[in-house]
Scaffold this motif. Structure first.
Motif, PDB file in Angstrom:
ATOM      1  N   VAL A  67     -17.991  25.610 -66.398  1.00  0.00           N
ATOM      2  CA  VAL A  67     -18.224  27.025 -66.060  1.00  0.00           C
ATOM      3  C   VAL A  67     -16.956  27.867 -66.182  1.00  0.00           C
ATOM      4  CG1 VAL A  67     -20.204  26.487 -64.612  1.00  0.00           C
ATOM      5  CG2 VAL A  67     -17.928  26.622 -63.570  1.00  0.00           C
ATOM      6  N   ARG A  68     -15.934  27.291 -66.770  1.00  0.00           N
ATOM      7  CA  ARG A  68     -14.684  27.993 -67.046  1.00  0.00           C
ATOM      8  C   ARG A  68     -14.220  28.781 -65.813  1.00  0.00           C
ATOM      9  NH1 ARG A  68     -17.351  28.407 -72.371  1.00  0.00           N
ATOM     10  NH2 ARG A  68     -16.155  27.190 -73.882  1.00  0.00           N
ATOM     11  N   SER A  69     -13.934  30.080 -65.966  1.00  0.00           N
ATOM     12  CA  SER A  69     -13.285  30.819 -64.878  1.00  0.00           C
ATOM     13  C   SER A  69     -14.178  31.079 -63.677  1.00  0.00           C
ATOM     14  CB  SER A  69     -12.726  32.146 -65.396  1.00  0.00           C
ATOM     15  OG  SER A  69     -11.565  31.930 -66.155  1.00  0.00           O
ATOM     16  N   ALA A  70     -15.456  30.793 -63.772  1.00  0.00           N
ATOM     17  CA  ALA A  70     -16.276  30.858 -62.556  1.00  0.00           C
ATOM     18  C   ALA A  70     -15.758  29.882 -61.511  1.00  0.00           C
ATOM     19  CB  ALA A  70     -17.739  30.584 -62.882  1.00  0.00           C
ATOM     20  N   THR A  71     -14.978  28.889 -61.951  1.00  0.00           N
ATOM     21  CA  THR A  71     -14.338  27.951 -61.032  1.00  0.00           C
ATOM     22  C   THR A  71     -13.360  28.656 -60.104  1.00  0.00           C
ATOM     23  OG1 THR A  71     -14.329  26.458 -62.952  1.00  0.00           O
ATOM     24  CG2 THR A  71     -13.287  25.656 -60.944  1.00  0.00           C
ATOM     25  N   LYS A  72     -12.778  29.758 -60.538  1.00  0.00           N
ATOM     26  CA  LYS A  72     -11.769  30.443 -59.730  1.00  0.00           C
ATOM     27  C   LYS A  72     -12.303  30.855 -58.363  1.00  0.00           C
ATOM     28  CE  LYS A  72      -8.689  32.367 -63.328  1.00  0.00           C
ATOM     29  NZ  LYS A  72      -9.254  31.909 -64.614  1.00  0.00           N
ATOM     30  N   GLY A  73     -13.571  31.232 -58.298  1.00  0.00           N
ATOM     31  CA  GLY A  73     -14.139  31.618 -57.013  1.00  0.00           C
ATOM     32  C   GLY A  73     -14.212  30.463 -56.034  1.00  0.00           C
ATOM     33  N   VAL A  74     -14.448  29.259 -56.541  1.00  0.00           N
ATOM     34  CA  VAL A  74     -14.462  28.066 -55.681  1.00  0.00           C
ATOM     35  C   VAL A  74     -13.043  27.754 -55.213  1.00  0.00           C
ATOM     36  CG1 VAL A  74     -15.095  25.638 -55.542  1.00  0.00           C
ATOM     37  CG2 VAL A  74     -16.466  27.201 -56.947  1.00  0.00           C
ATOM     38  N   ALA A  75     -12.082  27.839 -56.133  1.00  0.00           N
ATOM     39  CA  ALA A  75     -10.691  27.561 -55.777  1.00  0.00           C
ATOM     40  C   ALA A  75     -10.186  28.549 -54.739  1.00  0.00           C
ATOM     41  CB  ALA A  75      -9.819  27.613 -57.029  1.00  0.00           C
ATOM     42  N   ALA A  76     -10.549  29.824 -54.887  1.00  0.00           N
ATOM     43  CA  ALA A  76     -10.118  30.830 -53.923  1.00  0.00           C
ATOM     44  C   ALA A  76     -10.626  30.514 -52.520  1.00  0.00           C
ATOM     45  CB  ALA A  76     -10.599  32.207 -54.356  1.00  0.00           C
ATOM     46  N   ALA A  77     -11.845  29.983 -52.440  1.00  0.00           N
ATOM     47  CA  ALA A  77     -12.412  29.649 -51.130  1.00  0.00           C
ATOM     48  C   ALA A  77     -11.562  28.618 -50.399  1.00  0.00           C
ATOM     49  CB  ALA A  77     -13.840  29.140 -51.290  1.00  0.00           C
ATOM     50  N   VAL A  78     -10.932  27.714 -51.136  1.00  0.00           N
ATOM     51  CA  VAL A  78     -10.087  26.701 -50.491  1.00  0.00           C
ATOM     52  C   VAL A  78      -8.939  27.374 -49.750  1.00  0.00           C
ATOM     53  CG1 VAL A  78      -8.625  24.682 -50.862  1.00  0.00           C
ATOM     54  CG2 VAL A  78     -10.726  24.975 -52.214  1.00  0.00           C
ATOM     55  N   LEU A  79      -8.236  28.292 -50.413  1.00  0.00           N
ATOM     56  CA  LEU A  79      -7.120  28.988 -49.761  1.00  0.00           C
ATOM     57  C   LEU A  79      -7.594  29.819 -48.578  1.00  0.00           C
ATOM     58  CD1 LEU A  79      -4.050  29.020 -50.441  1.00  0.00           C
ATOM     59  CD2 LEU A  79      -5.480  28.019 -52.207  1.00  0.00           C
ATOM     60  N   LEU A  80      -8.732  30.488 -48.731  1.00  0.00           N
ATOM     61  CA  LEU A  80      -9.228  31.309 -47.632  1.00  0.00           C
ATOM     62  C   LEU A  80      -9.696  30.461 -46.453  1.00  0.00           C
ATOM     63  CD1 LEU A  80     -11.101  34.093 -49.603  1.00  0.00           C
ATOM     64  CD2 LEU A  80      -8.931  34.279 -48.403  1.00  0.00           C
ATOM     65  N   LEU A  81     -10.262  29.305 -46.745  1.00  0.00           N
ATOM     66  CA  LEU A  81     -10.655  28.413 -45.646  1.00  0.00           C
ATOM     67  C   LEU A  81      -9.436  27.819 -44.951  1.00  0.00           C
ATOM     68  CD1 LEU A  81     -13.740  26.688 -47.299  1.00  0.00           C
ATOM     69  CD2 LEU A  81     -13.766  28.182 -45.288  1.00  0.00           C
ATOM     70  N   LEU A  82      -8.401  27.515 -45.709  1.00  0.00           N
ATOM     71  CA  LEU A  82      -7.165  27.039 -45.074  1.00  0.00           C
ATOM     72  C   LEU A  82      -6.562  28.136 -44.194  1.00  0.00           C
ATOM     73  CD1 LEU A  82      -5.554  25.039 -48.018  1.00  0.00           C
ATOM     74  CD2 LEU A  82      -6.595  24.106 -45.948  1.00  0.00           C
ATOM     75  N   HIS A  83      -6.645  29.372 -44.645  1.00  0.00           N
ATOM     76  CA  HIS A  83      -6.208  30.495 -43.806  1.00  0.00           C
ATOM     77  C   HIS A  83      -7.084  30.600 -42.563  1.00  0.00           C
ATOM     78  CE1 HIS A  83      -4.970  34.487 -42.570  1.00  0.00           C
ATOM     79  NE2 HIS A  83      -6.240  34.866 -42.616  1.00  0.00           N
ATOM     80  N   GLN A  84      -8.387  30.462 -42.733  1.00  0.00           N
ATOM     81  CA  GLN A  84      -9.327  30.536 -41.610  1.00  0.00           C
ATOM     82  C   GLN A  84      -9.018  29.475 -40.567  1.00  0.00           C
ATOM     83  OE1 GLN A  84     -13.616  31.429 -42.457  1.00  0.00           O
ATOM     84  NE2 GLN A  84     -13.947  29.352 -41.699  1.00  0.00           N
ATOM     85  N   ARG A  85      -8.545  28.319 -41.022  1.00  0.00           N
ATOM     86  CA  ARG A  85      -8.215  27.215 -40.111  1.00  0.00           C
ATOM     87  C   ARG A  85      -6.792  27.293 -39.573  1.00  0.00           C
ATOM     88  NH1 ARG A  85     -10.884  22.010 -43.356  1.00  0.00           N
ATOM     89  NH2 ARG A  85     -12.991  22.909 -43.584  1.00  0.00           N
ATOM     90  N   ALA A 263     -12.085  15.538 -66.679  1.00  0.00           N
ATOM     91  CA  ALA A 263     -11.657  14.797 -65.492  1.00  0.00           C
ATOM     92  C   ALA A 263     -10.424  15.411 -64.844  1.00  0.00           C
ATOM     93  CB  ALA A 263     -11.367  13.340 -65.859  1.00  0.00           C
ATOM     94  N   GLY A 264      -9.683  16.242 -65.602  1.00  0.00           N
ATOM     95  CA  GLY A 264      -8.508  16.902 -65.053  1.00  0.00           C
ATOM     96  C   GLY A 264      -8.905  17.989 -64.068  1.00  0.00           C
ATOM     97  N   GLU A 265      -8.029  18.272 -63.139  1.00  0.00           N
ATOM     98  CA  GLU A 265      -8.315  19.273 -62.123  1.00  0.00           C
ATOM     99  C   GLU A 265      -7.671  20.594 -62.520  1.00  0.00           C
ATOM    100  OE1 GLU A 265      -7.713  18.086 -58.084  1.00  0.00           O
ATOM    101  OE2 GLU A 265      -8.433  16.049 -58.441  1.00  0.00           O
ATOM    102  N   LEU A 266      -8.467  21.461 -63.130  1.00  0.00           N
ATOM    103  CA  LEU A 266      -8.006  22.784 -63.548  1.00  0.00           C
ATOM    104  C   LEU A 266      -8.895  23.833 -62.879  1.00  0.00           C
ATOM    105  CD1 LEU A 266      -7.280  22.196 -67.345  1.00  0.00           C
ATOM    106  CD2 LEU A 266      -5.619  22.465 -65.497  1.00  0.00           C
ATOM    107  N   PRO A 267      -8.542  24.264 -61.676  1.00  0.00           N
ATOM    108  CA  PRO A 267      -9.413  25.171 -60.925  1.00  0.00           C
ATOM    109  C   PRO A 267      -9.465  26.589 -61.468  1.00  0.00           C
ATOM    110  CG  PRO A 267      -7.428  24.657 -59.683  1.00  0.00           C
ATOM    111  CD  PRO A 267      -7.433  23.749 -60.861  1.00  0.00           C
ATOM    112  N   ALA A 268      -8.698  26.884 -62.537  1.00  0.00           N
ATOM    113  CA  ALA A 268      -8.847  28.186 -63.182  1.00  0.00           C
ATOM    114  C   ALA A 268      -9.914  28.191 -64.242  1.00  0.00           C
ATOM    115  CB  ALA A 268      -7.515  28.611 -63.818  1.00  0.00           C
ATOM    116  N   SER A 269     -10.213  27.005 -64.827  1.00  0.00           N
ATOM    117  CA  SER A 269     -10.970  27.072 -66.073  1.00  0.00           C
ATOM    118  C   SER A 269     -11.867  25.886 -66.386  1.00  0.00           C
ATOM    119  CB  SER A 269      -9.984  27.211 -67.241  1.00  0.00           C
ATOM    120  OG  SER A 269      -9.091  26.106 -67.275  1.00  0.00           O
ATOM    121  N   ALA A 270     -11.840  24.827 -65.618  1.00  0.00           N
ATOM    122  CA  ALA A 270     -12.547  23.616 -66.053  1.00  0.00           C
ATOM    123  C   ALA A 270     -13.452  23.013 -64.992  1.00  0.00           C
ATOM    124  CB  ALA A 270     -11.540  22.561 -66.537  1.00  0.00           C
ATOM    125  N   GLY A 271     -13.899  23.821 -64.016  1.00  0.00           N
ATOM    126  CA  GLY A 271     -14.876  23.314 -63.078  1.00  0.00           C
ATOM    127  C   GLY A 271     -16.205  23.063 -63.760  1.00  0.00           C
TER     128      GLY A 271
END
Length: 391
Positions: A67-85, A263-271
């Protein structure tokens, strides 16, 4: 005519019609779309073939795609959840968590700058090879040494590829886990999502082959040049522009169907995800799914969709709007309404939520088109959702 499979709740028939029209009128090959309303699935459709070329294996319920850059929204949630915690301060310098990052004039780059594409780091002086891009070391090392292209925090420009290594390394420094592992353990697992940032070997057969486009040629030099009135077309053709170099931070262009790349972890483009996973993910950001799962507290939801960047984008060369990690409704990325937030992916995929209507939306496709943010197939489906809500 293609056979459309799946279900639509009463009132959402316009979405089925628009989905069928994508195949008949807009060159769709294989795709799926899912819509939730107030945490309940109301649209779940799929059709065509799972592989763009050759295209003979039918798309099945649960087929996933890159889904290419649609992955960015999932990656952003990680940072926001870490902030929430309480584990990440959005207003802290990135160097607080990643000391090596302070080099080359980046001492005042804040965590929120990474999420809002304001860090000034959309390009690398020396692009990474596809192997270096996924090795977990070369990308963060290159960005730690990279000087910003503009004074961080003063302007914004889409960090098309470098977003992967910026967010990935920050999450690793804070949690001791890779971003893909964090998503698997804290988001995808609890919510039952078929969504991966780093595809496991056991899931390879779930994923279709995507179509691709010709990669841009390698940059001619490491110099930076942005012309005051350069058009989008000119910027993509100019090997020295920020636009061209941002999308060529991995050179040569990787084979996105390669198992090693997936298999690589590229949260900008390869989710990799199903349409249901994307829609369900966004449903969990804005409300309760299945009577118990909600990711964002109300304050975090406000952060996600409060405008941080707006106006001329130094990379995309059009006016864009970003919250903290999410594109916001606007001309470059039309969504359902003023409060919508989400992220498109180059090639067509789109995922977003609209809290005011209770809608969350996920669309995945294997048919590459050249629109960066506003694909006509996805937009036809968004308009159909709006028509369904209007009755």
């Amino acid at each position: 005519m293609v056979d459309v499979h799946g279900t639509t709740a009463d009132g959402f028939e316009p979405v089925r019609a628009a989905f069928a029209d994508n195949f008949a009128l807009r060159g769709e090959r294989g795709a799926a779309v899912t819509v939730y309303r107030d945490g309940t699935k109301v649209v779940d459709l799929y059709a065509g073939t799972r592989d763009a070329d050759p295209g003979d294996e039918p798309w099945r319920h649960g087929t996933a795609q890159v889904v290419r850059s649609a992955t960015k929204g999932v990656a952003a949630a990680v940072l926001l959840l870490l902030h929430q915690r309480g584990q990440v301060d959005l207003d802290a310098p990135v160097g607080t968590y990643w000391p090596e990052f302070k080099a080359a004039g980046k001492e005042r780059v804040l965590v929120r700058h990474l999420l809002a594409h304001r860090a000034g780091l959309p390009v690398l002086d020396t692009p990474l090879t596809p192997a270096e891009a996924v090795d977990g070391v070369s990308g963060p090392r290159a960005l730690a040494a990279q000087a910003p292209a503009w004074e961080p925090g003063t302007e914004h420009g889409y960090h098309a590829q470098t977003y992967s290594w910026l967010l990935g390394e920050l999450v690793l420094r804070v949690t001791g886990r890779t971003l893909g592992t964090w998503v698997a353990e804290e988001i995808a697992g609890p919510l039952g999502l078929d969504l991966w940032i780093g595809l496991p070997d056991a899931e390879r057969d779930r994923v279709g082959r995507i179509a691709d486009v010709e990669a841009p040629p390698a940059p001619a030099s490491a110099g930076l040049r942005v012309r005051a009135k350069q058009s989008v077309t000119d910027a993509y053709r100019d090997p020295e522009s920020l636009t061209r170099r941002a999308f060529a931070a991995i050179d040569p262009h990787p084979d996105e169907n390669d198992p090693a790349y997936r298999a690589g972890e590229l949260p900008a483009s390869a989710g990799i995800a199903t349409s249901d996973a994307l829609a369900r993910f966004y449903a969990s950001l804005t409300g309760v799914v299945d009577g118990g799962h909600r990711l964002f507290a109300p304050a975090t939801l406000t952060l996600a969709r409060t405008e941080e960047s707006a106006g001329p984008d130094r990379v995309l060369m059009v006016g864009t709007r970003f919250g903290l990690g999410y594109m916001l409704h606007g001309g470059a990325c039309p969504l359902l309404g003023p409060g919508s937030f989400g992220h498109p992916g180059r090639g067509g995929s789109l995922a977003f939520a609209d809290p005011e209507s209770g809608i969350s939306f996920g669309y995945v496709t294997n048919g590459m088109q050249k629109n960066v943010t506003a694909d006509p197939r996805a937009q036809a489906l968004v308009r159909a959702v709006a028509k369904s809500l209007a009755g």
